[in-house]
Motif scaffolding. Structure first.
Motif, mmCIF file in Angstrom:
data_model
loop_
_atom_site.group_PDB
_atom_site.id
_atom_site.type_symbol
_atom_site.label_atom_id
_atom_site.label_comp_id
_atom_site.label_asym_id
_atom_site.label_seq_id
_atom_site.Cartn_x
_atom_site.Cartn_y
_atom_site.Cartn_z
ATOM 1 N N SER A 23 0.759 -1.283 0.014
ATOM 2 C CA SER A 23 0.232 -0.019 0.029
ATOM 3 C C SER A 23 0.649 1.252 -0.151
ATOM 4 O O SER A 23 0.534 2.218 -0.615
ATOM 5 C CB SER A 23 -1.109 0.082 1.312
ATOM 6 N N LEU A 78 3.051 4.763 -6.622
ATOM 7 C CA LEU A 78 3.398 5.906 -7.528
ATOM 8 C C LEU A 78 3.917 7.087 -6.302
ATOM 9 O O LEU A 78 4.858 8.002 -7.020
ATOM 10 C CB LEU A 78 2.100 6.564 -7.993
ATOM 11 N N GLY A 79 3.528 7.142 -5.221
ATOM 12 C CA GLY A 79 3.849 8.100 -4.408
ATOM 13 C C GLY A 79 5.376 8.325 -4.153
ATOM 14 O O GLY A 79 5.817 9.307 -4.439
ATOM 15 N N ASN A 80 6.106 6.930 -4.168
ATOM 16 C CA ASN A 80 7.445 7.195 -4.219
ATOM 17 C C ASN A 80 8.363 7.143 -5.443
ATOM 18 O O ASN A 80 9.151 7.971 -5.372
ATOM 19 C CB ASN A 80 8.002 5.669 -3.940
ATOM 20 N N TYR A 140 -5.172 8.501 -9.435
ATOM 21 C CA TYR A 140 -4.101 7.563 -9.145
ATOM 22 C C TYR A 140 -4.122 6.547 -10.243
ATOM 23 O O TYR A 140 -3.131 6.414 -11.104
ATOM 24 C CB TYR A 140 -4.271 6.898 -7.913
ATOM 25 N N THR A 192 2.784 9.157 1.032
ATOM 26 C CA THR A 192 3.559 8.081 0.747
ATOM 27 C C THR A 192 3.385 7.049 1.682
ATOM 28 O O THR A 192 3.493 5.650 1.461
ATOM 29 C CB THR A 192 4.882 8.488 0.726
HETATM 30 N N1 PHE Z 1 1.006 5.399 -0.359
HETATM 31 C C1 PHE Z 1 0.508 5.273 -1.876
HETATM 32 C C2 PHE Z 1 1.719 5.649 -2.705
HETATM 33 O O1 PHE Z 1 2.718 5.985 -2.216
HETATM 34 C C3 PHE Z 1 -0.690 5.915 -2.010
HETATM 35 C C4 PHE Z 1 -1.722 6.063 -1.153
HETATM 36 C C5 PHE Z 1 -2.028 7.140 -0.502
HETATM 37 C C6 PHE Z 1 -2.170 4.673 -0.801
HETATM 38 C C7 PHE Z 1 -3.235 7.083 0.429
HETATM 39 C C8 PHE Z 1 -3.233 4.432 0.142
HETATM 40 C C9 PHE Z 1 -3.817 5.604 0.710
HETATM 41 O O2 PHE Z 1 1.707 5.522 -3.913
#
Ligand code: PHE
Length: 453
Positions: A25, A29-31, A112, A234
């Motif tokens: 989770s 994409l956040g990273n 997303y 993230t």
């Molecule tokens: N953490 C995920 C990412 O970095 C995005 C995300 C945000 C997932 C909030 C779940 C809840 O890509």
């Protein structure tokens, strides 16, 4: 002792399964997509320092708390908050926090999925050998052609939503565990190889300086807000993803240790992505502040030049899609769990309903890159959505979670559930949760709107 409640949705097969799912989770994409481009937009080092501090003093304590609340309530975040508020004799409307999370999840997943669609389309672009020998300009054109075509974006967005909902419908526990065990390590290896390429072919030291030299004059409250918002984003915090995953956690697993492992892995992936991308940016005369297209305009240059780059690039985008997939699933799980609990829908029905709503909202993002793209300097629908969710809704969710657990739950409940004794670890967590996390979020909010300055 943790409570004896059990979840009607089942449980992870082990503590490790939870770590993998929660890492799936968090890492997404956040990273790999967002961290590099917002670091570039916000001037580099100083931004990274604030982000790392936020992970340590806000992210980790809030993550432990979400897992704790989830495991204690054993239901969707909405019902968990309702149950716990009643149990602690508090205001009955705390379940609204769960609702805000559900809405955040829909909004985030809506864009997303569009970006994950870009990654999906790059699997094929890379696989067809399109990047071989292409220079920065040609690579840039490939990207522009993609995002300016609404039909193509729509098709990829649709495909990504469908594959996400298929997994959600089957239940997050079957399939997800296996996928993450295999794919996360593979993604890590590929990232390390890319960093190797950046070391040998890129302007590596310039990249390192950009990422780590903290020029504090580049900080403004707006930049701090973005860094803080990204710490929530993230780590998947502030909206119930980690809470709902926590509700499937076996009673005997240690919450503290698991959280550290997840936060560490997540941060490592982001830093590696930065180390791979910025040296390539500088070596090719590109702009670090290029925005959301940054990785799509840089990494293909590397793939086009290195031996075996077609295979390697294709594999990279496949893994990126998987990373996005495992995050997307967690974005919608709180809503799906609630529909199953309260409306006795089957998981398949619940997933389809959520999928259709999210898909529709996603159209706004699809068109914000072409038909409805704003004039130079104006914010698009996508920018607005991203700002609202990451920088306002998630930190607000985190703030409320910290207040609820830190101030309104009895210490006995907290200690029972955490089961880490009353030592220094517990005290530090409790202090960060009660004081530092809420005050930091509040201070940043107030400064941004200009109340404190
Ligand atoms: N953490 C995920 C990412 O970095 C995005 C995300 C945000 C997932 C909030 C779940 C809840 O890509």
């Amino acid at each position: 002792m943790p409570t004896e409640r059990t979840s009607i949705h089942g449980q992870w097969s082990s503590r490790l399964a939870f770590v993998l799912a929660a890492t799936g989770s968090a890492v997404g994409l956040g990273n790999i997509w967002k961290f590099p481009y917002i670091t570039g937009e916000n001037g580099g080092g100083a931004f990274v320092v604030v982000y790392l501090i936020c992970i340590a003093v806000i992210g980790i304590p809030v993550m432990m708390t979400e897992v704790l609340l989830g495991r204690r309530g054993r239901q969707s975040p909405i019902n968990t908050m309702r149950t716990l508020a009643a149990e602690e004799g508090r205001w009955p409307y705390w379940h609204l926090l769960g609702w805000m999370g559900v809405i955040s999840g829909f909004l985030i997943l809506s864009y997303y999925s569009v970006i994950a669609g870009w990654a999906l389309s790059y699997v094929f672009r890379s696989g067809s050998g399109m990047f071989v020998g292409a220079d920065a300009e040609a690579i840039g054109n490939i990207f522009t052609n993609l995002i300016s075509d609404p039909e193509r974006l729509l098709a990829w967005h649709t495909l990504f939503m469908v594959i996400t909902m298929v997994v959600v419908a089957r239940g997050v526990k079957s399939g997800l565990e296996k996928a993450v065990t295999l794919l996360m390590p593979a993604l890590l290896v590929l990232l390390v190889l890319l960093v190797g390429y950046a070391m040998s072919q890129g302007e590596f030291m310039r990249g390192v300086h950009f990422l780590f030299d903290a020029d504090m004059s580049k900080l403004s409250w707006q930049v701090v807000l973005i860094a803080m918002g990204h710490a929530f984003f993230t780590l998947s915090l502030g909206m119930g993803s980690i809470m709902v995953y926590g509700s499937y956690l076996p009673a005997d697993a240690s919450i503290g240790k698991t959280t550290f492992a997840i936060a560490f892995a997540d941060t490592l992936v982001a830093i590696l992505a930065g180390l791979a991308i910025f040296p390539i940016v500088f070596a090719n005369g590109l702009e670090p502040a290029a925005g959301p297209g940054l990785i799509f305009q840089t990494l293909p240059i590397a793939f086009g030049q290195m031996p075996g780059g077609t295979l390697f690039g294709t594999l990279f985008f496949v893994l990126l899609v998987f990373a996005a997939w495992t995050s997307a699933i967690s974005l919608i799980e709180p809503a799906v769990a609630w529909l199953v609990e309260n409306h006795s829908l089957s998981r398949a029905m619940a997933a389809s309903t959520c999928g259709i709503i999210t898909w529709l909202v996603g159209l706004g993002t699809v068109f914000s890159f072409n038909l409805l793209s704003p004039a130079e300097g104006k914010t698009s629908f996508f920018d607005m959505l991203d700002f609202l969710t990451s920088n306002i809704m998630l930190p607000l969710g985190g703030l409320l979670i910290a207040i609820f657990a830190g101030w309104l739950m009895s210490e006995k409940s907290l200690q029972d559930e955490l089961a880490m004794g009353h030592g220094i670890g517990y005290k530090l967590w409790h202090f960060l949760l009660r004081y530092i996390a809420p005050l930091a979020v509040l201070a940043v909010f107030l400064n941004v709107i200009g109340v404190l300055v």
